[in-house]
Design a protein around this motif. Structure first.
Motif, PDB file in Angstrom:
ATOM      1  N   MET A  15       1.009  -1.313   0.269  1.00 45.97           N
ATOM      2  CA  MET A  15      -0.105  -0.125  -0.108  1.00 45.97           C
ATOM      3  C   MET A  15       1.004   1.271   0.085  1.00 45.97           C
ATOM      4  O   MET A  15       1.805   1.280   0.930  1.00 45.97           O
ATOM      5  CB  MET A  15      -1.072   0.348   0.973  1.00 45.97           C
ATOM      6  N   LEU A  16       0.245   1.981  -0.832  1.00 47.40           N
ATOM      7  CA  LEU A  16       1.195   3.567  -0.993  1.00 47.40           C
ATOM      8  C   LEU A  16       0.244   4.273  -0.884  1.00 47.40           C
ATOM      9  O   LEU A  16      -0.822   4.703  -1.820  1.00 47.40           O
ATOM     10  CB  LEU A  16       2.084   3.126  -2.337  1.00 47.40           C
ATOM     11  N   ALA A  17       0.400   5.213   0.276  1.00 48.90           N
ATOM     12  CA  ALA A  17      -0.620   6.575   0.602  1.00 48.90           C
ATOM     13  C   ALA A  17      -2.176   5.412   0.368  1.00 48.90           C
ATOM     14  O   ALA A  17      -2.739   6.561  -0.438  1.00 48.90           O
ATOM     15  CB  ALA A  17      -0.872   7.267  -0.137  1.00 48.90           C
ATOM     16  N   GLY A  18      -2.857   3.574   0.869  1.00 43.96           N
ATOM     17  CA  GLY A  18      -3.718   4.175   0.368  1.00 43.96           C
ATOM     18  C   GLY A  18      -4.294   3.396  -0.654  1.00 43.96           C
ATOM     19  O   GLY A  18      -5.135   3.044  -1.426  1.00 43.96           O
ATOM     20  N   GLN A  19      -3.036   3.139  -1.503  1.00 39.65           N
ATOM     21  CA  GLN A  19      -3.808   2.533  -2.941  1.00 39.65           C
ATOM     22  C   GLN A  19      -2.826   1.529  -3.813  1.00 39.65           C
ATOM     23  O   GLN A  19      -1.366   1.983  -2.460  1.00 39.65           O
ATOM     24  CB  GLN A  19      -3.796   3.480  -3.999  1.00 39.65           C
ATOM     25  N   ALA A  20      -2.911   0.323  -3.871  1.00 37.86           N
ATOM     26  CA  ALA A  20      -1.991  -0.398  -4.258  1.00 37.86           C
ATOM     27  C   ALA A  20      -1.411   0.017  -4.883  1.00 37.86           C
ATOM     28  O   ALA A  20      -1.620   0.597  -6.249  1.00 37.86           O
ATOM     29  CB  ALA A  20      -2.716  -1.432  -4.822  1.00 37.86           C
ATOM     30  N   PRO A  21       0.348  -0.509  -5.172  1.00 37.19           N
ATOM     31  CA  PRO A  21       1.172  -0.363  -6.225  1.00 37.19           C
ATOM     32  C   PRO A  21       0.903  -0.211  -7.842  1.00 37.19           C
ATOM     33  O   PRO A  21       0.102  -1.255  -7.811  1.00 37.19           O
ATOM     34  CB  PRO A  21       2.440  -0.831  -5.641  1.00 37.19           C
ATOM     35  N   GLU A  22       1.250   0.421  -8.202  1.00 40.50           N
ATOM     36  CA  GLU A  22       1.077   0.803  -9.890  1.00 40.50           C
ATOM     37  C   GLU A  22       1.696  -0.398 -10.370  1.00 40.50           C
ATOM     38  O   GLU A  22       3.101  -0.151  -9.917  1.00 40.50           O
ATOM     39  CB  GLU A  22       0.510   1.775 -10.884  1.00 40.50           C
ATOM     40  N   GLU A  23       1.190  -0.911 -11.672  1.00 40.69           N
ATOM     41  CA  GLU A  23       2.663  -2.214 -12.836  1.00 40.69           C
ATOM     42  C   GLU A  23       3.622  -1.526 -12.137  1.00 40.69           C
ATOM     43  O   GLU A  23       5.224  -2.683 -12.574  1.00 40.69           O
ATOM     44  CB  GLU A  23       1.809  -3.012 -13.542  1.00 40.69           C
ATOM     45  N   GLU A  24       3.789  -0.268 -12.967  1.00 46.07           N
ATOM     46  CA  GLU A  24       5.185   0.698 -14.020  1.00 46.07           C
ATOM     47  C   GLU A  24       5.877   0.913 -13.090  1.00 46.07           C
ATOM     48  O   GLU A  24       7.322   0.275 -12.447  1.00 46.07           O
ATOM     49  CB  GLU A  24       4.535   1.220 -14.190  1.00 46.07           C
ATOM     50  N   LEU A  25       4.924   1.567 -11.309  1.00 43.02           N
ATOM     51  CA  LEU A  25       6.443   1.232  -9.931  1.00 43.02           C
ATOM     52  C   LEU A  25       6.558   0.115  -9.874  1.00 43.02           C
ATOM     53  O   LEU A  25       8.360   0.055  -9.662  1.00 43.02           O
ATOM     54  CB  LEU A  25       5.125   1.946  -9.040  1.00 43.02           C
ATOM     55  N   LEU A  26       6.088  -1.112  -9.794  1.00 43.11           N
ATOM     56  CA  LEU A  26       6.455  -2.322  -9.334  1.00 43.11           C
ATOM     57  C   LEU A  26       7.775  -3.120 -10.637  1.00 43.11           C
ATOM     58  O   LEU A  26       8.890  -3.096 -10.137  1.00 43.11           O
ATOM     59  CB  LEU A  26       5.616  -3.672  -9.277  1.00 43.11           C
ATOM     60  N   ARG A  27       7.389  -2.232 -11.352  1.00 41.67           N
ATOM     61  CA  ARG A  27       8.517  -3.479 -12.277  1.00 41.67           C
ATOM     62  C   ARG A  27       9.529  -2.396 -12.098  1.00 41.67           C
ATOM     63  O   ARG A  27      10.624  -2.521 -12.735  1.00 41.67           O
ATOM     64  CB  ARG A  27       7.567  -2.760 -13.403  1.00 41.67           C
ATOM     65  N   ARG A  28       9.922  -0.680 -11.945  1.00 42.01           N
ATOM     66  CA  ARG A  28      10.705   0.211 -11.488  1.00 42.01           C
ATOM     67  C   ARG A  28      11.762  -0.069 -11.056  1.00 42.01           C
ATOM     68  O   ARG A  28      12.617   0.026 -10.394  1.00 42.01           O
ATOM     69  CB  ARG A  28      10.536   1.270 -11.843  1.00 42.01           C
ATOM     70  N   LEU A  29      10.937  -0.654  -8.681  1.00 39.27           N
ATOM     71  CA  LEU A  29      11.194  -0.325  -8.116  1.00 39.27           C
ATOM     72  C   LEU A  29      11.966  -1.961  -8.219  1.00 39.27           C
ATOM     73  O   LEU A  29      13.106  -1.894  -6.881  1.00 39.27           O
ATOM     74  CB  LEU A  29       9.742  -0.577  -7.082  1.00 39.27           C
ATOM     75  N   ALA A  30      11.424  -3.040  -8.557  1.00 42.96           N
ATOM     76  CA  ALA A  30      12.599  -4.851  -8.066  1.00 42.96           C
ATOM     77  C   ALA A  30      13.831  -4.804  -8.406  1.00 42.96           C
ATOM     78  O   ALA A  30      14.105  -5.335  -8.179  1.00 42.96           O
ATOM     79  CB  ALA A  30      11.630  -5.365  -9.242  1.00 42.96           C
TER      80      ALA A  30
END
Length: 52
Positions: free
Chosen positions: A1-16
């Motif tokens: 959760m990020l500020a009450g929202q599920a993380p977006e696909e693009e964020l997960l791809r870049r963060l991994a």
């Protein structure tokens, strides 16, 4: 959760890679739906290839 929202696909791809994880692993840890392009592929004896 990020500020009450599920993380977006693009964020997960870049963060991994930044946190030293495979994209698939981070999707699973985040509780996000695993997309076909990051799901592992395994051969099926009768019909060729299949994603899990």
């Amino acid at each position: 959760m990020l500020a009450g929202q599920a993380p977006e696909e693009e964020l997960l791809r870049r963060l991994a890679p930044a946190v030293g994880l495979h994209v698939l692993d981070l999707f699973i840890l985040a509780g996000a739906a695993v997309l076909d392009d990051v799901a592992p592929v395994a051969p099926l004896p009768s019909s060729g290839w299949r994603t899990w």
